[in-house]
Design a protein around this motif. Structure first.
Motif, PDB file in Angstrom:
ATOM      1  N   ILE A 124       7.996  32.825  44.544  1.00 10.64           N
ATOM      2  CA  ILE A 124       8.361  33.124  45.952  1.00 10.64           C
ATOM      3  C   ILE A 124      10.137  32.144  46.148  1.00 10.64           C
ATOM      4  CG2 ILE A 124       8.502  32.895  48.377  1.00 10.64           C
ATOM      5  CD1 ILE A 124       5.692  34.724  47.609  1.00 10.64           C
ATOM      6  N   ASN A 125       9.717  30.688  46.354  1.00 10.29           N
ATOM      7  CA  ASN A 125      10.435  30.192  46.471  1.00 10.29           C
ATOM      8  C   ASN A 125      12.020  29.919  45.698  1.00 10.29           C
ATOM      9  OD1 ASN A 125      10.272  28.342  49.560  1.00 10.29           O
ATOM     10  ND2 ASN A 125       8.762  28.425  48.206  1.00 10.29           N
ATOM     11  N   ALA A 126      11.316  30.021  43.923  1.00 10.57           N
ATOM     12  CA  ALA A 126      12.520  29.695  43.240  1.00 10.57           C
ATOM     13  C   ALA A 126      13.387  30.737  43.157  1.00 10.57           C
ATOM     14  CB  ALA A 126      11.950  29.317  42.257  1.00 10.57           C
ATOM     15  N   GLU A 127      12.915  32.038  43.595  1.00  8.84           N
ATOM     16  CA  GLU A 127      13.687  32.967  43.950  1.00  8.84           C
ATOM     17  C   GLU A 127      14.776  33.283  45.170  1.00  8.84           C
ATOM     18  OE1 GLU A 127      12.121  37.279  45.764  1.00  8.84           O
ATOM     19  OE2 GLU A 127      11.289  37.274  44.134  1.00  8.84           O
ATOM     20  N   TRP A 128      14.416  32.831  46.345  1.00 10.34           N
ATOM     21  CA  TRP A 128      15.302  33.010  47.146  1.00 10.34           C
ATOM     22  C   TRP A 128      16.398  31.402  47.306  1.00 10.34           C
ATOM     23  CZ3 TRP A 128      16.631  28.603  50.331  1.00 10.34           C
ATOM     24  CH2 TRP A 128      15.206  27.948  50.318  1.00 10.34           C
ATOM     25  N   ILE A 129      15.949  30.260  46.339  1.00  8.54           N
ATOM     26  CA  ILE A 129      17.011  28.977  46.050  1.00  8.54           C
ATOM     27  C   ILE A 129      17.873  30.224  44.612  1.00  8.54           C
ATOM     28  CG2 ILE A 129      16.777  27.136  44.592  1.00  8.54           C
ATOM     29  CD1 ILE A 129      14.484  26.797  46.250  1.00  8.54           C
ATOM     30  N   HIS A 130      17.468  30.248  44.045  1.00 10.11           N
ATOM     31  CA  HIS A 130      18.183  30.515  42.925  1.00 10.11           C
ATOM     32  C   HIS A 130      19.448  31.778  43.368  1.00 10.11           C
ATOM     33  CE1 HIS A 130      16.851  28.916  39.124  1.00 10.11           C
ATOM     34  NE2 HIS A 130      15.819  29.121  39.784  1.00 10.11           N
ATOM     35  N   ALA A 131      18.703  32.886  44.120  1.00 10.63           N
ATOM     36  CA  ALA A 131      19.794  33.815  44.648  1.00 10.63           C
ATOM     37  C   ALA A 131      21.259  33.284  45.395  1.00 10.63           C
ATOM     38  CB  ALA A 131      18.762  34.807  46.051  1.00 10.63           C
ATOM     39  N   MET A 132      20.629  32.077  46.667  1.00  6.80           N
ATOM     40  CA  MET A 132      21.656  31.795  47.654  1.00  6.80           C
ATOM     41  C   MET A 132      22.415  30.148  46.754  1.00  6.80           C
ATOM     42  SD  MET A 132      20.107  32.977  50.976  1.00  6.80           S
ATOM     43  CE  MET A 132      21.741  32.219  51.793  1.00  6.80           C
ATOM     44  N   PHE A 133      21.993  29.359  46.416  1.00  4.67           N
ATOM     45  CA  PHE A 133      22.004  28.427  45.718  1.00  4.67           C
ATOM     46  C   PHE A 133      21.593  27.718  44.749  1.00  4.67           C
ATOM     47  CE2 PHE A 133      20.272  29.077  50.537  1.00  4.67           C
ATOM     48  CZ  PHE A 133      21.776  28.095  50.913  1.00  4.67           C
ATOM     49  N   ARG A 134      21.482  26.006  44.340  1.00  7.46           N
ATOM     50  CA  ARG A 134      20.678  26.353  42.873  1.00  7.46           C
ATOM     51  C   ARG A 134      19.790  25.183  42.888  1.00  7.46           C
ATOM     52  NH1 ARG A 134      21.791  20.769  41.304  1.00  7.46           N
ATOM     53  NH2 ARG A 134      23.214  20.441  42.165  1.00  7.46           N
ATOM     54  N   LEU A 135      19.189  25.608  42.003  1.00  7.80           N
ATOM     55  CA  LEU A 135      17.670  24.367  42.026  1.00  7.80           C
ATOM     56  C   LEU A 135      17.629  22.970  42.023  1.00  7.80           C
ATOM     57  CD1 LEU A 135      14.676  25.534  42.946  1.00  7.80           C
ATOM     58  CD2 LEU A 135      14.054  25.632  40.415  1.00  7.80           C
ATOM     59  N   GLU A 136      17.627  22.448  43.198  1.00  6.15           N
ATOM     60  CA  GLU A 136      17.719  20.923  42.896  1.00  6.15           C
ATOM     61  C   GLU A 136      16.719  19.980  42.655  1.00  6.15           C
ATOM     62  OE1 GLU A 136      19.507  19.317  47.099  1.00  6.15           O
ATOM     63  OE2 GLU A 136      20.984  21.287  47.316  1.00  6.15           O
ATOM     64  N   GLU A 137      16.628  19.285  42.423  1.00  4.01           N
ATOM     65  CA  GLU A 137      15.779  17.834  41.802  1.00  4.01           C
ATOM     66  C   GLU A 137      14.412  17.774  42.314  1.00  4.01           C
ATOM     67  OE1 GLU A 137      13.538  16.984  38.908  1.00  4.01           O
ATOM     68  OE2 GLU A 137      15.356  17.521  38.524  1.00  4.01           O
ATOM     69  N   THR A 138      14.826  17.464  43.907  1.00  5.08           N
ATOM     70  CA  THR A 138      13.556  17.340  45.002  1.00  5.08           C
ATOM     71  C   THR A 138      12.769  18.766  44.800  1.00  5.08           C
ATOM     72  OG1 THR A 138      13.423  16.949  46.948  1.00  5.08           O
ATOM     73  CG2 THR A 138      15.188  18.188  46.613  1.00  5.08           C
ATOM     74  N   ASP A 139      13.763  20.099  44.493  1.00  6.18           N
ATOM     75  CA  ASP A 139      12.659  21.307  44.522  1.00  6.18           C
ATOM     76  C   ASP A 139      11.892  21.216  43.539  1.00  6.18           C
ATOM     77  OD1 ASP A 139      14.990  22.575  46.676  1.00  6.18           O
ATOM     78  OD2 ASP A 139      15.863  23.061  45.116  1.00  6.18           O
ATOM     79  N   ARG A 140      12.723  21.551  42.237  1.00  8.08           N
ATOM     80  CA  ARG A 140      11.828  20.950  40.876  1.00  8.08           C
ATOM     81  C   ARG A 140      10.060  20.693  41.360  1.00  8.08           C
ATOM     82  NH1 ARG A 140      16.087  21.069  39.266  1.00  8.08           N
ATOM     83  NH2 ARG A 140      16.795  21.838  37.759  1.00  8.08           N
TER      84      ARG A 140
END
Length: 163
Positions: free
Chosen positions: A21-37
């Motif tokens: 769920i979180n990867a979906e919105w982050i990818h849609a608007m931004f880029r996944l950062e290391e802290t996200d991963r």
């Protein structure tokens, strides 16, 4: 419409929904950062074990459609983080249902500081945060904002409201 929405506590079998769920919105608007991963791949170690909470919302007929975390960042401070609702469930009130539940949980945990970091591109989310009592806060931005490259908005939930 909350009769079709159900709250769920974190369990290891729901961790995949937290990530997706979180990867979906982050990818849609931004880029996944290391802290996200790191947080999305290790929710128990990064959120739950240190004293935080992850809640999920299920919509009948759609399954798990939203997730939100409280990450403990101090003795009585929590960051509301990784809140997302699947695009397929937007407009059902799932975000407000989930946000209200996570604010209640922060209060029951004795949170004196509840804050979040976001980006101005997330206008719908910011509107929801404001609606439920968060206010823009320069001190939170100065203290925590550098954690994410994309962060340009910091908000705090007023502690009087938590009591």
């Amino acid at each position: 419409m909350s009769n079709v929405l159900t709250l769920h506590e974190f369990s290891d079998d729901l961790a995949v929904h937290f990530r997706d769920i979180n990867a979906e919105w982050i990818h849609a608007m931004f880029r996944l950062e290391e802290t996200d991963r790191d947080v999305l791949e290790n929710p128990r170690a990064r959120i739950i074990d240190p004293g935080g909470v992850i809640l999920f919302v299920e919509a009948s007929g759609l399954g798990i459609v939203g997730a939100c975390a409280l990450q403990k960042t101090g003795a009585t401070s929590y960051e509301l983080t990784k809140m997302g609702v699947r695009e397929s469930a937007r407009g059902m009130g799932a975000g407000e249902f989930l946000l209200s539940a996570i604010i209640d949980r922060a209060s029951s945990l004795g949170a004196e500081t509840l804050y979040l970091l976001t980006n101005a591109k997330s206008a719908a989310a910011i509107h929801l945060y404001e609606k439920l009592g968060f206010q823009h806060d320069a001190e939170i931005m100065a203290r925590y904002g550098a954690r994410y490259e994309r962060c340009n908005v910091a908000m705090r939930y007023h502690t009087e409201a938590l009591r």
